[in-house]
Design a protein around this motif. Structure first.
Motif, PDB file in Angstrom:
ATOM      1  N   TRP A  24       0.807  -1.221   0.000  1.00 48.15           N
ATOM      2  CA  TRP A  24       0.000   0.000   0.000  1.00 48.15           C
ATOM      3  C   TRP A  24       0.838   1.267   0.000  1.00 48.15           C
ATOM      4  CZ3 TRP A  24      -3.716  -2.358  -1.804  1.00 48.15           C
ATOM      5  CH2 TRP A  24      -4.318  -3.468  -1.205  1.00 48.15           C
ATOM      6  N   ARG A  25       2.156   1.111  -0.131  1.00 55.85           N
ATOM      7  CA  ARG A  25       3.038   2.271  -0.208  1.00 55.85           C
ATOM      8  C   ARG A  25       3.829   2.281  -1.509  1.00 55.85           C
ATOM      9  NH1 ARG A  25       4.516   0.417   5.733  1.00 55.85           N
ATOM     10  NH2 ARG A  25       3.325  -1.312   4.844  1.00 55.85           N
ATOM     11  N   GLU A  26       3.356   1.561  -2.526  1.00 49.60           N
ATOM     12  CA  GLU A  26       4.080   1.423  -3.794  1.00 49.60           C
ATOM     13  C   GLU A  26       3.820   2.630  -4.698  1.00 49.60           C
ATOM     14  OE1 GLU A  26       1.678  -0.617  -2.708  1.00 49.60           O
ATOM     15  OE2 GLU A  26       2.251  -2.740  -2.841  1.00 49.60           O
ATOM     16  N   PHE A  27       4.115   3.815  -4.185  1.00 51.82           N
ATOM     17  CA  PHE A  27       3.804   5.060  -4.897  1.00 51.82           C
ATOM     18  C   PHE A  27       4.749   5.286  -6.077  1.00 51.82           C
ATOM     19  CE2 PHE A  27       2.508   6.022  -0.390  1.00 51.82           C
ATOM     20  CZ  PHE A  27       1.144   5.959  -0.620  1.00 51.82           C
ATOM     21  N   ASP A  62      -0.993   3.633   8.831  1.00 50.35           N
ATOM     22  CA  ASP A  62      -1.622   4.874   9.276  1.00 50.35           C
ATOM     23  C   ASP A  62      -1.195   6.043   8.381  1.00 50.35           C
ATOM     24  OD1 ASP A  62       0.944   5.730  10.135  1.00 50.35           O
ATOM     25  OD2 ASP A  62       0.595   5.001  12.162  1.00 50.35           O
ATOM     26  N   ASP A  63      -1.794   7.210   8.617  1.00 47.33           N
ATOM     27  CA  ASP A  63      -1.570   8.372   7.759  1.00 47.33           C
ATOM     28  C   ASP A  63      -0.116   8.847   7.798  1.00 47.33           C
ATOM     29  OD1 ASP A  63      -4.193   8.348   6.988  1.00 47.33           O
ATOM     30  OD2 ASP A  63      -4.838   9.897   8.400  1.00 47.33           O
ATOM     31  N   ASP A  64       0.514   8.771   8.960  1.00 44.82           N
ATOM     32  CA  ASP A  64       1.906   9.203   9.059  1.00 44.82           C
ATOM     33  C   ASP A  64       2.809   8.333   8.184  1.00 44.82           C
ATOM     34  OD1 ASP A  64       1.272  11.221  10.808  1.00 44.82           O
ATOM     35  OD2 ASP A  64       1.791  10.093  12.609  1.00 44.82           O
ATOM     36  N   GLU A  65       2.542   7.045   8.176  1.00 42.27           N
ATOM     37  CA  GLU A  65       3.332   6.137   7.340  1.00 42.27           C
ATOM     38  C   GLU A  65       3.110   6.429   5.869  1.00 42.27           C
ATOM     39  OE1 GLU A  65       5.796   2.476   6.949  1.00 42.27           O
ATOM     40  OE2 GLU A  65       5.621   4.235   8.240  1.00 42.27           O
ATOM     41  N   PHE A  66       1.876   6.668   5.504  1.00 41.63           N
ATOM     42  CA  PHE A  66       1.596   7.036   4.115  1.00 41.63           C
ATOM     43  C   PHE A  66       2.343   8.297   3.721  1.00 41.63           C
ATOM     44  CE2 PHE A  66      -2.657   4.658   4.102  1.00 41.63           C
ATOM     45  CZ  PHE A  66      -2.144   3.642   3.341  1.00 41.63           C
ATOM     46  N   ARG A  67       2.302   9.322   4.551  1.00 47.07           N
ATOM     47  CA  ARG A  67       2.967  10.590   4.216  1.00 47.07           C
ATOM     48  C   ARG A  67       4.468  10.392   4.033  1.00 47.07           C
ATOM     49  NH1 ARG A  67      -1.085  12.974   7.507  1.00 47.07           N
ATOM     50  NH2 ARG A  67       0.083  12.543   9.421  1.00 47.07           N
ATOM     51  N   ARG A  68       5.051   9.565   4.896  1.00 46.18           N
ATOM     52  CA  ARG A  68       6.493   9.343   4.816  1.00 46.18           C
ATOM     53  C   ARG A  68       6.879   8.710   3.473  1.00 46.18           C
ATOM     54  NH1 ARG A  68      10.334   5.508   6.771  1.00 46.18           N
ATOM     55  NH2 ARG A  68       8.706   4.050   7.432  1.00 46.18           N
ATOM     56  N   TRP A  69       6.152   7.705   3.071  1.00 47.90           N
ATOM     57  CA  TRP A  69       6.480   7.035   1.807  1.00 47.90           C
ATOM     58  C   TRP A  69       6.042   7.868   0.603  1.00 47.90           C
ATOM     59  CZ3 TRP A  69       9.426   2.721   1.103  1.00 47.90           C
ATOM     60  CH2 TRP A  69       9.786   2.022   2.260  1.00 47.90           C
ATOM     61  N   HIS A  70       4.965   8.625   0.748  1.00 51.00           N
ATOM     62  CA  HIS A  70       4.521   9.535  -0.310  1.00 51.00           C
ATOM     63  C   HIS A  70       5.596  10.583  -0.581  1.00 51.00           C
ATOM     64  CE1 HIS A  70       0.888  11.451  -2.325  1.00 51.00           C
ATOM     65  NE2 HIS A  70       0.699  10.158  -2.517  1.00 51.00           N
ATOM     66  N   ALA A  78       8.615  10.462  -8.450  1.00 48.30           N
ATOM     67  CA  ALA A  78       7.258  10.011  -8.774  1.00 48.30           C
ATOM     68  C   ALA A  78       6.433  11.179  -9.303  1.00 48.30           C
ATOM     69  CB  ALA A  78       6.592   9.411  -7.544  1.00 48.30           C
ATOM     70  N   ARG A  79       5.599  10.901 -10.278  1.00 48.94           N
ATOM     71  CA  ARG A  79       4.775  11.940 -10.883  1.00 48.94           C
ATOM     72  C   ARG A  79       3.698  12.420  -9.927  1.00 48.94           C
ATOM     73  NH1 ARG A  79       3.234   9.802 -16.819  1.00 48.94           N
ATOM     74  NH2 ARG A  79       1.193  10.335 -15.938  1.00 48.94           N
ATOM     75  N   GLU A  80       3.453  13.722  -9.929  1.00 46.25           N
ATOM     76  CA  GLU A  80       2.497  14.306  -8.998  1.00 46.25           C
ATOM     77  C   GLU A  80       1.081  13.814  -9.267  1.00 46.25           C
ATOM     78  OE1 GLU A  80       2.058  16.033  -5.534  1.00 46.25           O
ATOM     79  OE2 GLU A  80       3.975  16.121  -6.624  1.00 46.25           O
ATOM     80  N   ASP A  81       0.713  13.636 -10.533  1.00 45.34           N
ATOM     81  CA  ASP A  81      -0.644  13.184 -10.827  1.00 45.34           C
ATOM     82  C   ASP A  81      -0.872  11.757 -10.335  1.00 45.34           C
ATOM     83  OD1 ASP A  81       1.163  12.283 -12.822  1.00 45.34           O
ATOM     84  OD2 ASP A  81      -0.481  11.914 -14.211  1.00 45.34           O
ATOM     85  N   VAL A  82       0.161  10.908 -10.408  1.00 43.59           N
ATOM     86  CA  VAL A  82       0.035   9.545  -9.907  1.00 43.59           C
ATOM     87  C   VAL A  82      -0.011   9.544  -8.384  1.00 43.59           C
ATOM     88  CG1 VAL A  82       1.074   7.243  -9.866  1.00 43.59           C
ATOM     89  CG2 VAL A  82       1.185   8.618 -11.951  1.00 43.59           C
ATOM     90  N   LEU A  83       0.779  10.406  -7.753  1.00 51.99           N
ATOM     91  CA  LEU A  83       0.743  10.510  -6.298  1.00 51.99           C
ATOM     92  C   LEU A  83      -0.649  10.932  -5.815  1.00 51.99           C
ATOM     93  CD1 LEU A  83       4.188  12.191  -5.530  1.00 51.99           C
ATOM     94  CD2 LEU A  83       3.517   9.819  -5.097  1.00 51.99           C
ATOM     95  N   GLU A  84      -1.290  11.809  -6.549  1.00 52.03           N
ATOM     96  CA  GLU A  84      -2.645  12.224  -6.181  1.00 52.03           C
ATOM     97  C   GLU A  84      -3.627  11.070  -6.323  1.00 52.03           C
ATOM     98  OE1 GLU A  84      -3.695  15.603  -8.520  1.00 52.03           O
ATOM     99  OE2 GLU A  84      -2.143  16.912  -7.647  1.00 52.03           O
ATOM    100  N   ARG A  85      -3.486  10.292  -7.394  1.00 55.84           N
ATOM    101  CA  ARG A  85      -4.419   9.192  -7.642  1.00 55.84           C
ATOM    102  C   ARG A  85      -4.218   8.026  -6.677  1.00 55.84           C
ATOM    103  NH1 ARG A  85      -4.138   8.127 -14.060  1.00 55.84           N
ATOM    104  NH2 ARG A  85      -5.975   6.824 -13.649  1.00 55.84           N
ATOM    105  N   THR A  86      -3.027   7.902  -6.118  1.00 56.86           N
ATOM    106  CA  THR A  86      -2.734   6.786  -5.214  1.00 56.86           C
ATOM    107  C   THR A  86      -2.748   7.206  -3.742  1.00 56.86           C
ATOM    108  OG1 THR A  86      -0.348   7.196  -5.475  1.00 56.86           O
ATOM    109  CG2 THR A  86      -1.356   5.552  -6.923  1.00 56.86           C
ATOM    110  N   GLU A  87      -3.146   8.443  -3.471  1.00 53.43           N
ATOM    111  CA  GLU A  87      -3.145   8.925  -2.089  1.00 53.43           C
ATOM    112  C   GLU A  87      -4.007   8.025  -1.207  1.00 53.43           C
ATOM    113  OE1 GLU A  87      -3.602  13.167   0.306  1.00 53.43           O
ATOM    114  OE2 GLU A  87      -4.006  13.056  -1.850  1.00 53.43           O
TER     115      GLU A  87
END
Length: 425
Positions: A24-27, A62-70, A78-87
């Motif tokens: 779930w962090r494969e951004f 959790d959200d903190d883990e997501f933010r760190r890997w994001h 990583a492309r910004e549009d893909v980061l938005e779609r995978t948030e």
């Protein structure tokens, strides 16, 4: 395979190897996949929430883990549009090629890494060649090669005379057996007539291809959180309810679950912990464990008894226990109709010196969810093993992929997909 295409695939694999990302962090990984699919040109490209059934994900950070890997993915390109779609951890993708009338053939590849440190010795090829992991994780099971093989097959099918629809499933979260179920329930498998899944290695050397892997153990990963009552361990030990005692009793009794006459079962308490200080009766403890079975029914037999053990051990020590699912996957079989096609493609490939019809995995894999979904709808599925020489075992710090096996995987799978389409037309 043309040398330039081979070289490009190796560079892609090495790029993914440098940036492994867990479930779930494969951004960054999803971003690179999107770039490659757009370069090739596909008729439909689905990303993130579009490829996963709502409410079916397990082991979500959790959200903190997501933010760190994001943030890390953004830093490495990583492309910004893909980061938005995978948030929010909605990673993964599905690429679709529409090539006229014909069957719908699918290929599933997994894309996540493991949270373990990679070897640092110079005799480890990624160190020597300069593509060792740059995160605390590692591609210790070959999923970097799987994603690369998928891109290679997509490009080859796009340029071939394939007739029908080809769907390529880039599945997140396999290592936690958490991504197969939401992708299988997304609806995108429901029109698939034939599905192949692929894995490199599995103790088969470069040059060997196993047309139909079986022997999948159904698995259920769980987390049990025990809650007791704290007290002073010296002054008032009788006032506490010891959560660590409940945890320890559970572990002993889990391993005492009777085996079953119908086939093998497994149980393991893989991660345990609890307590805060030596002079405090522990009020909290946990177990992360798993049960497995040769069939889904045998796994459920073991799971039911494990839950009975958890409840009774907690009650014995005056504690409560909260049980949650971390990941799960059913058993599955490879259909002979597809095994025959893959075996024929492997036999005709000059780089394959040992075409093998079948072998058993002896472990678990959540590609089984996708396989089962296709089979339940009247289609066929098979799990293909592409041998690769690997200096360390799967999930070890020295695991690596013999990059020659990537071209073998691309060619055999491409020929198999074309063969399936011709057979079903």
């Amino acid at each position: 395979m043309q040398q330039q295409r081979h070289d490009d695939l190796i560079q892609l694999r090495r790029d993914l190897h440098r940036h492994p990302e867990p479930a779930w962090r494969e951004f960054y990984t999803t971003s690179r996949i999107v770039e490659e699919c757009e370069r090739i040109g596909v008729d439909e490209l689905l990303v993130g929430p579009e490829v996963l059934a709502d409410g079916e994900r397990n082991a979500v950070p959790d959200d903190d883990e997501f933010r760190r890997w994001h943030d890390r993915a953004r830093e490495v390109g990583a492309r910004e549009d893909v980061l938005e779609r995978t948030e929010g951890g909605y990673t993964g993708a599905i690429a679709v090629l529409e090539r006229g009338e014909g069957p719908t053939v699918g290929l599933r590849v997994d894309i996540d890494g493991l949270l373990r440190e990679e070897a640092t010795d110079d005799d480890h090829a990624p160190v020597r060649e300069g593509f060792r992991s740059e995160t605390e994780g590692m591609h210790a099971c070959g999923h970097d090669a799987h994603a690369t093989i998928g891109i290679g097959v997509l490009e080859a099918v796009a340029e071939s005379d394939f007739e029908g629809t080809f769907k390529l499933f880039f599945q997140p979260g396999e290592e936690m057996v958490a991504g197969g179920k939401p992708m299988a329930k997304s609806g995108h498998l429901d029109d698939v007539d034939a599905l192949l899944a692929v894995h490199v290695g599995l103790d088969h050397p470069t040059g060997e291809v196993v047309a139909g892997v079986g022997g999948f153990l159904a698995v259920h990963h769980f987390r049990a959180d025990f809650a007791g009552t704290p007290a002073h361990a010296g002054g008032k030990p009788n006032a506490g309810e010891n959560a660590v005692q409940a945890m320890a009793t559970t572990i002993q009794n889990l391993y005492a679950i009777p085996r079953h006459e119908d086939g093998p079962t497994r149980v393991n308490a893989g991660m345990v912990g609890g307590g805060t200080a030596t002079n405090i009766i522990p009020e909290a403890a946990f177990i992360e464990g798993e049960v497995r079975g040769e069939t889904t029914e045998l796994m459920e037999y073991t799971r039911e008894r494990a839950e009975r053990v958890l409840d009774s051990a907690a009650a014995m020590h005056g504690c409560s226990v909260d049980l949650s699912t971390v990941g799960e996957a059913p058993s599955a079989t490879s259909d002979q109709a597809l095994v025959d096609v893959v075996f024929d493609a492997a036999t005709r490939n000059d780089a394959v010196d040992t075409p093998t019809e079948r072998d058993d995995l002896g472990g678990s894999e959540d590609a089984t969810y996708l396989m089962q979904r296709v089979q339940e709808n009247g289609g066929h599925a098979a799990y293909v093993g592409v041998g690769t020489d690997h200096p360390g075992g799967h999930h070890t710090a020295t695991f690596d992929v013999d990059e020659a096996s990537i071209a073998i995987g691309v060619d055999v799978l491409t020929d198999s997909i074309q063969g399936i389409a011709e057979q079903k037309s």
